[in-house]
Write an enzyme that holds these catalytic residues in place. Structure first.
Site, PDB file in Angstrom:
ATOM      1  N   GLU A   4      17.219 -17.342  -8.818  1.00  0.00           N
ATOM      2  CA  GLU A   4      16.807 -15.974  -9.130  1.00  0.00           C
ATOM      3  C   GLU A   4      16.167 -15.904 -10.518  1.00  0.00           C
ATOM      4  O   GLU A   4      15.125 -15.262 -10.698  1.00  0.00           O
ATOM      5  CB  GLU A   4      18.022 -15.035  -9.027  1.00  0.00           C
ATOM      6  CG  GLU A   4      17.753 -13.584  -9.382  1.00  0.00           C
ATOM      7  CD  GLU A   4      16.667 -12.913  -8.543  1.00  0.00           C
ATOM      8  OE1 GLU A   4      16.197 -13.501  -7.561  1.00  0.00           O
ATOM      9  OE2 GLU A   4      16.269 -11.792  -8.914  1.00  0.00           O
ATOM     10  N   ASN A  15      -1.420   1.905   5.789  1.00  0.00           N
ATOM     11  CA  ASN A  15      -0.581   0.888   5.157  1.00  0.00           C
ATOM     12  C   ASN A  15      -0.142  -0.053   6.262  1.00  0.00           C
ATOM     13  O   ASN A  15       0.283   0.395   7.322  1.00  0.00           O
ATOM     14  CB  ASN A  15       0.605   1.620   4.494  1.00  0.00           C
ATOM     15  CG  ASN A  15       1.807   0.744   4.260  1.00  0.00           C
ATOM     16  OD1 ASN A  15       1.682  -0.457   4.097  1.00  0.00           O
ATOM     17  ND2 ASN A  15       2.972   1.360   4.235  1.00  0.00           N
ATOM     18  N   GLY A  16      -0.284  -1.374   6.045  1.00  0.00           N
ATOM     19  CA  GLY A  16       0.123  -2.337   7.067  1.00  0.00           C
ATOM     20  C   GLY A  16      -1.030  -3.223   7.473  1.00  0.00           C
ATOM     21  O   GLY A  16      -2.037  -3.323   6.768  1.00  0.00           O
ATOM     22  N   LYS A  23      12.362 -14.674 -11.273  1.00  0.00           N
ATOM     23  CA  LYS A  23      12.087 -13.570 -12.202  1.00  0.00           C
ATOM     24  C   LYS A  23      11.051 -14.007 -13.233  1.00  0.00           C
ATOM     25  O   LYS A  23      10.098 -13.312 -13.501  1.00  0.00           O
ATOM     26  CB  LYS A  23      13.355 -13.132 -12.965  1.00  0.00           C
ATOM     27  CG  LYS A  23      14.364 -12.272 -12.274  1.00  0.00           C
ATOM     28  CD  LYS A  23      13.998 -10.836 -12.062  1.00  0.00           C
ATOM     29  CE  LYS A  23      13.249 -10.622 -10.786  1.00  0.00           C
ATOM     30  NZ  LYS A  23      13.943 -10.654  -9.548  1.00  0.00           N
ATOM     31  N   LYS A  30       5.861  -4.165  -4.010  1.00  0.00           N
ATOM     32  CA  LYS A  30       7.316  -4.017  -3.934  1.00  0.00           C
ATOM     33  C   LYS A  30       7.855  -4.217  -2.527  1.00  0.00           C
ATOM     34  O   LYS A  30       8.874  -4.854  -2.323  1.00  0.00           O
ATOM     35  CB  LYS A  30       7.686  -2.619  -4.435  1.00  0.00           C
ATOM     36  CG  LYS A  30       9.168  -2.319  -4.447  1.00  0.00           C
ATOM     37  CD  LYS A  30       9.823  -2.967  -5.636  1.00  0.00           C
ATOM     38  CE  LYS A  30      11.309  -2.740  -5.680  1.00  0.00           C
ATOM     39  NZ  LYS A  30      11.962  -3.773  -6.495  1.00  0.00           N
ATOM     40  N   ARG A  37       3.711  -0.366  -4.879  1.00  0.00           N
ATOM     41  CA  ARG A  37       3.440  -0.893  -3.533  1.00  0.00           C
ATOM     42  C   ARG A  37       2.065  -1.547  -3.440  1.00  0.00           C
ATOM     43  O   ARG A  37       1.723  -2.139  -2.414  1.00  0.00           O
ATOM     44  CB  ARG A  37       3.502   0.247  -2.502  1.00  0.00           C
ATOM     45  CG  ARG A  37       4.820   0.970  -2.470  1.00  0.00           C
ATOM     46  CD  ARG A  37       4.778   2.070  -1.452  1.00  0.00           C
ATOM     47  NE  ARG A  37       4.637   1.533  -0.117  1.00  0.00           N
ATOM     48  CZ  ARG A  37       5.631   1.138   0.654  1.00  0.00           C
ATOM     49  NH1 ARG A  37       6.853   1.241   0.209  1.00  0.00           N
ATOM     50  NH2 ARG A  37       5.420   0.670   1.855  1.00  0.00           N
ATOM     51  N   GLU A  65       7.459 -14.639 -11.657  1.00  0.00           N
ATOM     52  CA  GLU A  65       6.721 -13.526 -11.058  1.00  0.00           C
ATOM     53  C   GLU A  65       6.206 -12.515 -12.078  1.00  0.00           C
ATOM     54  O   GLU A  65       5.212 -11.862 -11.839  1.00  0.00           O
ATOM     55  CB  GLU A  65       7.537 -12.825  -9.963  1.00  0.00           C
ATOM     56  CG  GLU A  65       8.727 -12.054 -10.443  1.00  0.00           C
ATOM     57  CD  GLU A  65       9.477 -11.356  -9.320  1.00  0.00           C
ATOM     58  OE1 GLU A  65       8.872 -10.955  -8.327  1.00  0.00           O
ATOM     59  OE2 GLU A  65      10.711 -11.211  -9.459  1.00  0.00           O
ATOM     60  N   TRP A 112      -2.932  -2.518  -1.666  1.00  0.00           N
ATOM     61  CA  TRP A 112      -2.638  -3.934  -1.895  1.00  0.00           C
ATOM     62  C   TRP A 112      -3.459  -4.656  -0.841  1.00  0.00           C
ATOM     63  O   TRP A 112      -3.157  -4.581   0.359  1.00  0.00           O
ATOM     64  CB  TRP A 112      -1.139  -4.202  -1.710  1.00  0.00           C
ATOM     65  CG  TRP A 112      -0.731  -5.597  -2.034  1.00  0.00           C
ATOM     66  CD1 TRP A 112      -0.382  -6.086  -3.262  1.00  0.00           C
ATOM     67  CD2 TRP A 112      -0.595  -6.695  -1.120  1.00  0.00           C
ATOM     68  NE1 TRP A 112      -0.057  -7.413  -3.161  1.00  0.00           N
ATOM     69  CE2 TRP A 112      -0.177  -7.809  -1.877  1.00  0.00           C
ATOM     70  CE3 TRP A 112      -0.796  -6.857   0.246  1.00  0.00           C
ATOM     71  CZ2 TRP A 112       0.050  -9.065  -1.296  1.00  0.00           C
ATOM     72  CZ3 TRP A 112      -0.573  -8.095   0.824  1.00  0.00           C
ATOM     73  CH2 TRP A 112      -0.151  -9.186   0.058  1.00  0.00           C
ATOM     74  N   CYS A 120       0.849  -1.180   0.000  1.00  0.00           N
ATOM     75  CA  CYS A 120       0.000   0.000   0.000  1.00  0.00           C
ATOM     76  C   CYS A 120       0.891   1.238   0.000  1.00  0.00           C
ATOM     77  O   CYS A 120       1.960   1.254   0.616  1.00  0.00           O
ATOM     78  CB  CYS A 120      -0.943   0.100   1.189  1.00  0.00           C
ATOM     79  SG  CYS A 120      -2.094  -1.252   1.319  1.00  0.00           S
ATOM     80  N   HIS A 132      16.363 -37.107  -8.222  1.00  0.00           N
ATOM     81  CA  HIS A 132      15.681 -37.503  -6.983  1.00  0.00           C
ATOM     82  C   HIS A 132      14.203 -37.158  -7.018  1.00  0.00           C
ATOM     83  O   HIS A 132      13.570 -37.031  -5.976  1.00  0.00           O
ATOM     84  CB  HIS A 132      16.383 -36.860  -5.783  1.00  0.00           C
ATOM     85  CG  HIS A 132      17.804 -37.297  -5.676  1.00  0.00           C
ATOM     86  ND1 HIS A 132      18.163 -38.532  -5.199  1.00  0.00           N
ATOM     87  CD2 HIS A 132      18.957 -36.684  -6.057  1.00  0.00           C
ATOM     88  CE1 HIS A 132      19.482 -38.657  -5.267  1.00  0.00           C
ATOM     89  NE2 HIS A 132      19.985 -37.542  -5.792  1.00  0.00           N
TER      90      HIS A 132
HETATM   91  C1  F6R Z   1      11.525 -10.405  -6.473  1.00  0.00           C
HETATM   92  C2  F6R Z   1      11.614  -9.457  -5.388  1.00  0.00           C
HETATM   93  C3  F6R Z   1      11.324  -9.932  -4.021  1.00  0.00           C
HETATM   94  C4  F6R Z   1      12.195  -9.189  -2.983  1.00  0.00           C
HETATM   95  C5  F6R Z   1      11.743  -9.574  -1.579  1.00  0.00           C
HETATM   96  C6  F6R Z   1      12.580  -8.922  -0.514  1.00  0.00           C
HETATM   97  O1  F6R Z   1      11.819  -9.819  -7.699  1.00  0.00           O
HETATM   98  O2  F6R Z   1      11.864  -8.295  -5.589  1.00  0.00           O
HETATM   99  O3  F6R Z   1      11.471 -11.310  -3.907  1.00  0.00           O
HETATM  100  O4  F6R Z   1      13.532  -9.512  -3.185  1.00  0.00           O
HETATM  101  O5  F6R Z   1      10.396  -9.226  -1.411  1.00  0.00           O
HETATM  102  O6  F6R Z   1      12.447  -7.531  -0.585  1.00  0.00           O
HETATM  103  P1  F6R Z   1      13.497  -6.574   0.121  1.00  0.00           P
HETATM  104  O7  F6R Z   1      14.791  -6.743  -0.575  1.00  0.00           O
HETATM  105  O8  F6R Z   1      12.917  -5.209  -0.015  1.00  0.00           O
HETATM  106  O9  F6R Z   1      13.580  -7.024   1.558  1.00  0.00           O
END
Ligand code: F6R
Length: 612
Positions: free
Chosen positions: A485, A102-103, A489, A607, A27, A492, A76, A2, A508
């Site tokens: 990673e 927010n929260g 990517k 984010k 966010r 998501e 969100w 949010c 396995h």
């Molecule tokens: C994926 C991504 C998330 C963040 C995770 C941690 O692309 O961005 O998996 O890496 O939410 O976020 P931070 O680094 O802000 O603690």
């Protein structure tokens, strides 16, 4: 999660709020709303389900809403589905208190029931409406002073929150409060701003205050007063934000993600230069001394998502260069484990936002056990940056796209430099090796640049993956960490099911999923493990898999095995992850846009994950 924006000044508030919210849409973006008023006039609340552009259209980009004071929100959803009713701002029935939040308020059910007994009713399913009505209740029951009413509500609600509140009786003020959710306050030339994150107000001011946990602020035009939970006035220092405003804009790129991928050479260089001077790593800013490094015998790396993947890669580097014991933990698990931490350990938490709820909780758990902590953090002044004993700031600048790229790359080099410094401080590598490794790290930005030049080949291959439904990433050692990673990517932002496996694990169980046409992406940069991974590639190929490989130029010839091979420049294998990840970022980006998705704002994500 949010985004909140508030403004009080001499300009029209609604356009400022919408502009600020547009920088915070990363966010949350399932609904949005604003509340605006002019002096003593009635407050107008406009809110709607959907992305911010819906609200912008409804209000003619804010021009249709008059008033110089207002609050706004992009949501969100946590409590209650995305809908106009659940969208913020929420209001008490008589309009006495209006707020955005927010929260998460964990005990909202209990507080809601108490308020119902006192005659309140609820329109939405949100925890925010409970907070609004609780503040309204205390305001009317006691002194009718906003700060006091908010403080009373704060001691009764549990959870994490950033609140922006307007009171009908105080038309020229906005009140804010926070606990464990980010919020900054900016002032400039008679105007005051509040926001969840810097990019929302960067266009207007660089002068910000960080409001602390369990603190309250009162915003007036160009003035802000802070209070502690006992409603006593407190002083706060004004800080200058160094980010430039352009770094929070798309700057000619179609999407933030692409822009951020292309910013990597620069921000990796900036991060290296922040601690490397005259061929030596200096940790004076990080404030971690050689003596302290000698005294540590165990390292825990704790993080979430991509930051966790950085930890997995860095673990291999620290183990290779030093005799330190290293454990990498998911913050959401670490915080609830009954672990007795080694008293001579260092807990490294990695976080772009510095606000991730689980990572912050893990940091606090370590501190409670008296363990030294180090944060690798991107956002200056964030909760983790403020609470960790030591901070290594990555200089990625504002990262707007939900899927991380440039912050991830900066975290990786921060991890390498930390590993290198540990090795040097503990006399575990000689000067020659130290210099050679540092020189290799210094070549990363230019090599990343070279990989980016080859983006069209990756784009071409991405076009072939648009209709794929399952994919697997395989690799060994650091290549496995990079595969994790790459897999995250891809899934998501393109919604293609994807899993990462240590290549040795295929037999396995997972290999039974391989069938004609299944996509397998192999990362092959680790000399000592190459032949083993190639054998695993051949095994899946003979079961019908289509293979893509990311490997190091001139070392391995994979054209016969893989249908598409992406070469990255030569580098010490310890740092090859920084190069191998780039084609994987590009691949995910191009698959996502090829499928027509909103690459910067993938569904269901936000984010900054400030809730558990
Ligand atoms: C994926 C991504 C998330 C963040 C995770 C941690 O692309 O961005 O998996 O890496 O939410 O976020 P931070 O680094 O802000 O603690």
């Amino acid at each position: 999660m949010c985004g909140i924006v508030g403004y009080i000044g001499s300009n029209q508030a609604a356009p400022v709020l919408l502009d600020g919210l547009s920088k915070l849409e990363y966010r949350g973006y399932d609904s949005a709303g604003i509340a605006v008023r002019d002096g003593g006039s009635a407050t107008e609340i406009i809110k709607e389900k959907g992305k911010l552009r819906v609200l912008a259209e409804m209000t003619d980009n804010g021009k249709a809403v008059k008033g110089t004071c207002g609050i706004g929100h992009t949501r969100w959803a946590t409590h209650g589905e995305p809908s106009a009713v659940n969208a913020h701002p929420h209001s008490s029935d008589d309009g006495n208190v209006i707020a955005v939040h927010n929260g998460i308020i964990e005990n909202f059910q209990e507080q809601r029931e108490k308020l119902i007994k006192k005659g309140y009713s609820f329109k939405s399913q949100t925890d925010t409406e409970v907070a609004v009505k609780l503040i309204d209740y205390y305001y009317k029951k006691y002194s009718q002073l906003p700060v006091e009413a908010i403080a009373r509500a704060m001691v009764r609600i549990r959870g994490s929150y950033a609140l922006c509140v307007m009171f009908k009786d105080y038309p020229d003020q906005i009140f804010c409060a926070r606990k464990d959710s980010p919020m900054i306050i900016g002032i400039q030339n008679g105007e005051s701003y509040v926001a969840s994150d810097v990019p929302a107000i960067l266009k207007y001011t660089r002068n910000v205050y960080y409001i602390g946990n369990m603190e309250i602020a009162k915003l007036e035009r160009g003035n802000v007063t802070f209070y502690n939970i006992d409603s006593e006035e407190i002083e706060k220092p004004l800080t200058e934000i160094k980010w430039d405003a352009e770094s929070a804009e798309k700057g000619g790129y179609e999407h933030f993600m692409l822009k951020e991928i292309f910013e990597q050479p620069k921000v990796i260089r900036d991060t290296i230069n922040s601690v490397v001077n005259n061929g030596t790593v200096h940790f004076s800013e990080v404030q971690l001394t050689d003596e302290e490094m000698q005294d540590i015998n165990q390292v825990y790396i704790v993080a979430c998502g991509s930051a966790y993947h950085v930890g997995v890669a860095v673990q291999y580097v620290i183990e290779e260069l030093t005799s330190l014991q290293v454990r990498v933990e998911l913050a959401s698990e670490f915080r609830y484990r009954k672990m007795t931490l080694n008293p001579k350990s260092l807990v490294i938490v990695i976080s772009q936002s510095g606000e991730t709820a689980d990572t912050l909780a893990a940091l606090r758990e370590a501190k409670d056990q008296g363990i030294k902590t180090l944060g690798i953090v991107n956002v200056v002044g964030s909760s983790i940056a403020r609470e960790a004993d030591n901070v290594f700031y990555t200089l990625a600048g504002p990262e707007i796209s939900v899927a991380t790229t440039k912050a991830y790359s900066c975290q990786l080099v921060a991890g390498y430099l930390l590993a290198l410094q540990f090795a040097k401080a503990r006399n575990e590598i000689d000067d020659e090796k130290y210099q050679a490794l540092l020189e290799d790290i210094n070549t990363i930005p230019e090599k990343v640049d070279r990989i980016l030049e080859d983006r069209e080949r990756v784009q071409w291959y991405a076009s072939k993956l648009i209709n794929v439904s399952d994919s697997f990433f395989i690799g060994r050692g650091i290549d496995y960490a990079i595969g994790m990673e790459g897999s995250l990517k891809l899934k998501e932002i393109s919604y293609i099911h994807s899993e990462a496996y240590a290549a040795g694990e295929l037999k396995h169980g997972p290999i039974s999923l391989i069938e004609e046409g299944t996509i397998v992406i192999a990362v092959v940069t680790q000399d000592a493990l190459t032949e083993k991974t190639i054998s695993n590639m051949v095994e899946v190929k003979s079961r019908g898999a289509k293979l893509m490989a990311v490997t190091t130029t001139g070392k391995y010839f994979l054209e016969d095995t893989a249908e598409f091979t992406c070469y990255v420049p030569k580098i010490n294998p310890l740092f090859a992850g920084s190069l191998a990840v780039i084609p994987l970022q590009l691949l995910s980006y191009y698959v996502s846009i090829g499928k027509g998705f909103d690459v910067d704002k993938p569904r269901n994500l936000a984010k900054s994950v400030t809730v558990e």
